[in-house]
Scaffold this active site. Structure first.
Site, PDB file in Angstrom:
ATOM      1  CB  CYS A  62     -15.617  18.284 -13.472  1.00  0.00           C
ATOM      2  SG  CYS A  62     -14.388  17.125 -13.813  1.00  0.00           S
ATOM      3  CG  ASP A  76     -14.341  20.656 -21.938  1.00  0.00           C
ATOM      4  OD1 ASP A  76     -14.546  21.606 -22.164  1.00  0.00           O
ATOM      5  OD2 ASP A  76     -13.900  20.023 -21.271  1.00  0.00           O
TER       6      ASP A  76
HETATM    7  O1  LIG Z   1     -10.689  21.011 -14.898  1.00  0.00           O
HETATM    8  C1  LIG Z   1      -9.443  20.725 -14.990  1.00  0.00           C
HETATM    9  O2  LIG Z   1      -8.902  21.415 -14.411  1.00  0.00           O
HETATM   10  C2  LIG Z   1      -9.018  19.704 -15.875  1.00  0.00           C
HETATM   11  C3  LIG Z   1      -7.834  19.838 -16.405  1.00  0.00           C
HETATM   12  C4  LIG Z   1      -7.217  18.236 -16.858  1.00  0.00           C
HETATM   13  C5  LIG Z   1      -8.219  17.746 -18.283  1.00  0.00           C
HETATM   14  C6  LIG Z   1      -9.491  18.436 -17.654  1.00  0.00           C
HETATM   15  C7  LIG Z   1     -10.027  19.263 -16.278  1.00  0.00           C
HETATM   16  N1  LIG Z   1     -11.532  18.469 -16.469  1.00  0.00           N
HETATM   17  C8  LIG Z   1     -12.460  18.124 -16.837  1.00  0.00           C
HETATM   18  C9  LIG Z   1     -13.185  18.838 -16.858  1.00  0.00           C
HETATM   19  O3  LIG Z   1     -14.793  17.958 -17.199  1.00  0.00           O
HETATM   20  C10 LIG Z   1     -14.111  19.809 -16.657  1.00  0.00           C
HETATM   21  O4  LIG Z   1     -15.620  19.853 -16.063  1.00  0.00           O
HETATM   22  C11 LIG Z   1     -14.738  20.627 -18.024  1.00  0.00           C
HETATM   23  O5  LIG Z   1     -13.555  21.003 -18.746  1.00  0.00           O
HETATM   24  C12 LIG Z   1     -15.569  21.798 -17.713  1.00  0.00           C
HETATM   25  O6  LIG Z   1     -14.939  23.125 -17.405  1.00  0.00           O
HETATM   26  P1  LIG Z   1     -15.426  23.864 -17.183  1.00  0.00           P
HETATM   27  O7  LIG Z   1     -15.492  24.975 -18.516  1.00  0.00           O
HETATM   28  O8  LIG Z   1     -14.436  24.795 -15.887  1.00  0.00           O
HETATM   29  O9  LIG Z   1     -16.447  24.068 -16.460  1.00  0.00           O
END
Ligand SMILES: O=C(O)c1ccccc1NCC(=O)[C@H](O)[C@H](O)COP(=O)(O)O
Length: 221
Positions: A7, A128
């Site tokens: 993502c 999440d």
């Molecule tokens: O990634 C972001 O900055 C974000 C901001 C606002 C809403 C969603 C967002 N990300 C969504 C995702 O699908 C990410 O992959 C997921 O939250 C996992 O993130 P991480 O902990 O950094 O792998």
């Protein structure tokens, strides 16, 4: 086979690397009310998704202020899947899905009631580790035992996200047994830019975690 979504892709080179690593889905982030280096414009997301190869699922990640907002966004960008951060009611999710886009709401690992309420009208749920505002991309893990309970409680595919990385994804997959995993910050070289080696390592580790054979992985070795 554990599905993998990478993502927060912001450029075509990273999209190509995600596909080459054998991921199943790629996510781009639009219209979020938080400051994140992963957010891109609708036009940019539309261009990236148009460049995606045919067997890579495109996921538009957003925090819309209404279901109409989400519907407009999906119409303009044209993703395969809409991932929604926010507390939307099952009826609203159902009406959104009726427009033809697949819908994946984000749920809290400990909120089994909400997960059960939305499960019948969505294509999957994503569990999440949200920030206080409900955003993702926190880089924080959560209680995987709670996520495991959620997997058992709902009759819909579950995607595990939050603080995953090449180092911990195998343990996460074995603990939670999700249908898919999702990563954003855990495979970045810097904010909004992917580390291609980390992307490859993440996909390989996720897919090998349950002892599933994967020719693609061997080809990458
Ligand atoms: O990634 C972001 O900055 C974000 C901001 C606002 C809403 C969603 C967002 N990300 C969504 C995702 O699908 C990410 O992959 C997921 O939250 C996992 O993130 P991480 O902990 O950094 O792998």
């Amino acid at each position: 086979m554990t599905r993998v979504k990478v993502c927060g892709v912001t450029n075509e080179a990273d999209l190509d690397a995600v596909d080459a690593a054998g991921a199943d889905a790629v996510g781009a982030i639009c219209d979020v009310p938080v400051d994140t280096p992963r957010e891109i414009s609708r036009e940019h997301a539309r261009g990236l998704f148009a460049a995606a190869p045919p067997f890579l699922t495109t996921v538009l990640v957003t925090m819309p202020d209404s279901i109409d907002h989400a519907r407009d966004l999906a119409r303009e960008v044209g993703p395969d899947v809409l991932q929604l951060h926010g507390e939307f009611a099952a009826d609203d999710l159902d009406s959104l899905r009726a427009t033809g886009v697949r819908v994946v709401p984000v749920v809290d690992a400990t909120d089994l009631d909400r997960a059960r309420a939305v499960a019948p009208v969505v294509d999957a749920v994503l569990v999440d580790t949200p920030s206080a505002s409900g955003a993702g991309g926190t880089g924080e893990t959560h209680d995987w035992d709670a996520s495991r309970e959620l997997v058992e409680a709902v009759d819909v595919p579950v995607v595990l996200a939050g603080g995953l990385s090449p180092d911990n994804v195998a343990e996460a997959v074995r603990t939670v047994e999700p249908d898919g995993v999702d990563v954003a910050s855990g495979v970045e070289a810097s904010g909004g830019v992917k580390d291609h080696d980390a992307v490859r390592a993440f996909v390989a580790a996720a897919k090998a975690a349950r002892g599933e054979s994967d020719d693609h992985e061997e080809a990458l070795a």
